[in-house]
Scaffold this motif. Structure first.
Motif, PDB file in Angstrom:
ATOM      1  N   ALA A  28     -49.417   1.107 -22.622  1.00 31.58           N
ATOM      2  CA  ALA A  28     -50.658   1.048 -22.850  1.00 31.58           C
ATOM      3  C   ALA A  28     -50.905   1.622 -24.314  1.00 31.58           C
ATOM      4  CB  ALA A  28     -51.709   1.454 -21.862  1.00 31.58           C
ATOM      5  N   TRP A  33     -57.945   4.034 -17.005  1.00 27.97           N
ATOM      6  CA  TRP A  33     -58.074   5.444 -16.561  1.00 27.97           C
ATOM      7  C   TRP A  33     -59.411   5.361 -15.798  1.00 27.97           C
ATOM      8  CZ3 TRP A  33     -54.078   7.627 -14.647  1.00 27.97           C
ATOM      9  CH2 TRP A  33     -54.161   9.016 -14.198  1.00 27.97           C
ATOM     10  N   LYS A  86     -46.141   1.254  -0.009  1.00 31.84           N
ATOM     11  CA  LYS A  86     -46.951   0.670  -1.183  1.00 31.84           C
ATOM     12  C   LYS A  86     -46.657  -0.803  -1.091  1.00 31.84           C
ATOM     13  CE  LYS A  86     -48.441   1.260  -5.518  1.00 31.84           C
ATOM     14  NZ  LYS A  86     -49.017   2.137  -6.517  1.00 31.84           N
ATOM     15  N   SER A 164     -52.064  -1.594 -13.720  1.00 31.50           N
ATOM     16  CA  SER A 164     -51.093  -1.716 -14.987  1.00 31.50           C
ATOM     17  C   SER A 164     -49.922  -2.917 -15.081  1.00 31.50           C
ATOM     18  CB  SER A 164     -50.340  -0.460 -15.427  1.00 31.50           C
ATOM     19  OG  SER A 164     -49.744  -0.067 -14.565  1.00 31.50           O
TER      20      SER A 164
HETATM   21  C1  DP6 Z   1     -51.803   6.355 -17.601  1.00 32.36           C
HETATM   22  O1  DP6 Z   1     -51.505   1.030 -12.907  1.00 32.36           O
HETATM   23  O2  DP6 Z   1     -49.912   3.102 -12.238  1.00 32.36           O
HETATM   24  O3  DP6 Z   1     -50.323   4.298 -17.312  1.00 32.36           O
HETATM   25  O4  DP6 Z   1     -53.811   0.799 -10.279  1.00 32.36           O
HETATM   26  O5  DP6 Z   1     -53.558   2.954  -9.092  1.00 32.36           O
HETATM   27  O6  DP6 Z   1     -51.445   1.697  -9.542  1.00 32.36           O
HETATM   28  P1  DP6 Z   1     -52.764   1.920 -10.091  1.00 32.36           P
HETATM   29  O7  DP6 Z   1     -52.491   2.823 -11.447  1.00 32.36           O
HETATM   30  P2  DP6 Z   1     -51.381   2.574 -12.692  1.00 32.36           P
HETATM   31  O8  DP6 Z   1     -52.196   3.456 -13.696  1.00 32.36           O
HETATM   32  C2  DP6 Z   1     -51.644   3.245 -14.893  1.00 32.36           C
HETATM   33  C3  DP6 Z   1     -52.499   4.368 -15.761  1.00 32.36           C
HETATM   34  C4  DP6 Z   1     -51.855   4.523 -17.122  1.00 32.36           C
HETATM   35  C5  DP6 Z   1     -52.532   4.021 -18.289  1.00 32.36           C
HETATM   36  C6  DP6 Z   1     -52.218   2.481 -18.416  1.00 32.36           C
HETATM   37  O9  DP6 Z   1     -50.981   2.059 -18.324  1.00 32.36           O
HETATM   38  O10 DP6 Z   1     -53.090   1.761 -18.825  1.00 32.36           O
END
Ligand code: DP6
Length: 357
Positions: A28, A33, A86, A164
């Motif tokens: 990203a 977040w 999961k 994500s």
């Molecule tokens: C910090 O997609 O892993 O990588 O929806 O709970 O599975 P869940 O979370 P996730 O969150 C990723 C957060 C990050 C920022 C991003 O990839 O945008």
């Protein structure tokens, strides 16, 4: 329930079906977040789709008589009970959209191109590969094409597995979440970036410095939860909207200084949110900071477009144009490998998205 994505269950189901997809990870630039009920993001995000870091998943569907969810899971050829909850949660969430799944036993066989103990999250690549395998069965049952709608629903499903993941199906950039400057953008699925892309971004590299290969200290689900009641949450969500608007312009005009400013600020803001939440966390390690300072020195001295970003962990993603690859690789080898666990890093680049195998 989102009516648009509910599949009709056919009267007669084939006895067996098999599908294999390989899906990349993504990094990203504007971070997701914070989320609301039902895997709805609190702010829009955008990512580079990666190429090399990928999960390959094969699903064998075998017809069964007793209804109910039933699956086996192999990870790199071995049963992996710790991954099952999961996947179970994912299938529970998507079942209303694919009721025919209850008619099958699923044998899920999955493997990553990157070492599991690298501290690189495989939920984005893993959930998108699995969603695509399920969509292939749906398409076979209904006779539908693997067209834009196929990817849209696959992204919708992947999101229910991991937010994500809905940005990991197509390339080279995918946004997720409603944004006033992105037509067709939605909180429900990823939208491939279809604007003009400056040539510098056609060949961008991501070298992932493995500072800490251990398990994540805070799962992202817990991390997102920390944004509920966070004193800076609203300002952060607004900032993400502004940063994304600005980044959309940068993607067209190729302004590397603006790119650096937005991307590094997003990474540090993500960590600032964790440091100021209740409970609070520091997910960087001393070597993460050493690397950041070295990157700033290098840029100051050379005028390079090299910049860093971070996920919810200590590893550092170095982003730079392919035209600078030789100089940056030399810099990494000379000055940064000592900060990596066992001197390890992974070379990746911007990619085109998932592939059927
Ligand atoms: C910090 O997609 O892993 O990588 O929806 O709970 O599975 P869940 O979370 P996730 O969150 C990723 C957060 C990050 C920022 C991003 O990839 O945008």
């Amino acid at each position: 329930m989102v009516k648009e994505f509910i599949a009709q269950s056919p009267e007669i189901l084939p006895d067996t079906f098999e599908s294999t997809w390989s899906s990349p990870s993504n990094i990203a630039l504007v971070k997701y977040w914070g989320k609301k009920e039902g895997q709805i993001p609190a702010n829009p995000s955008i990512s580079f789709t990666l190429d090399h870091c990928a999960t390959t998943t094969r699903v064998k569907f075998t017809r069964k008589e007793t209804p109910g969810i039933s699956f086996d899971l192999l990870f790199e050829g071995e049963p992996k009970p710790s991954f099952k909850p999961k996947i179970q949660q994912f299938i529970d969430r998507i079942l209303p959209y694919m009721e025919f799944l209850e008619g099958y036993h699923l044998e899920i066989d999955t493997s990553n191109s990157f070492p599991h103990s690298s501290g690189i999250a495989s939920s984005a690549s893993g959930m998108s590969a699995l969603a695509l395998c399920l969509m292939s069965l749906e398409a076979a049952l209904s006779g539908a094409e693997e067209d834009a709608n196929f990817y849209k629903k696959a992204s919708f499903l992947a999101r229910l597995g991991s937010g994500s993941a809905c940005r990991s199906l197509e390339g080279p950039l995918v946004s997720w979440g409603q944004h006033e400057h992105i037509s067709g953008s939605s909180d429900l699925y990823g939208t491939p970036y279809r604007g003009q892309l400056h040539k510098t971004f056609l060949d961008y590299r991501d070298t992932i410095l493995l500072v800490d290969k251990g398990q994540k200290q805070v799962s992202s689900t817990v991390g997102h939860g920390l944004m509920h009641g966070h004193p800076y949450a609203e300002a952060r969500f607004e900032q993400a909207h502004r940063n994304l608007a600005e980044l959309l312009e940068v993607l067209q005009n190729g302004d590397s200084r603006a790119f650096i400013r937005i991307v590094e600020s997003e990474a540090l803001t993500l960590h600032a949110m964790m440091m100021s939440s209740n409970p609070y966390f520091i997910l960087m390690k001393p070597n993460t900071l050493e690397i950041i300072n070295k990157v700033w020195d290098f840029r100051e001295k050379t005028g390079s477009a090299l910049c860093f970003t971070l996920d919810a962990g200590a590893n550092v993603h170095l982003l730079y144009p392919g035209s600078e690859a030789d100089e940056v690789m030399k810099f990494i080898e000379d000055e940064l490998v000592d900060y990596c666990e066992q001197g390890q890093y992974i070379c990746d680049r911007i990619g085109e998205g998932a592939k059927r195998r």
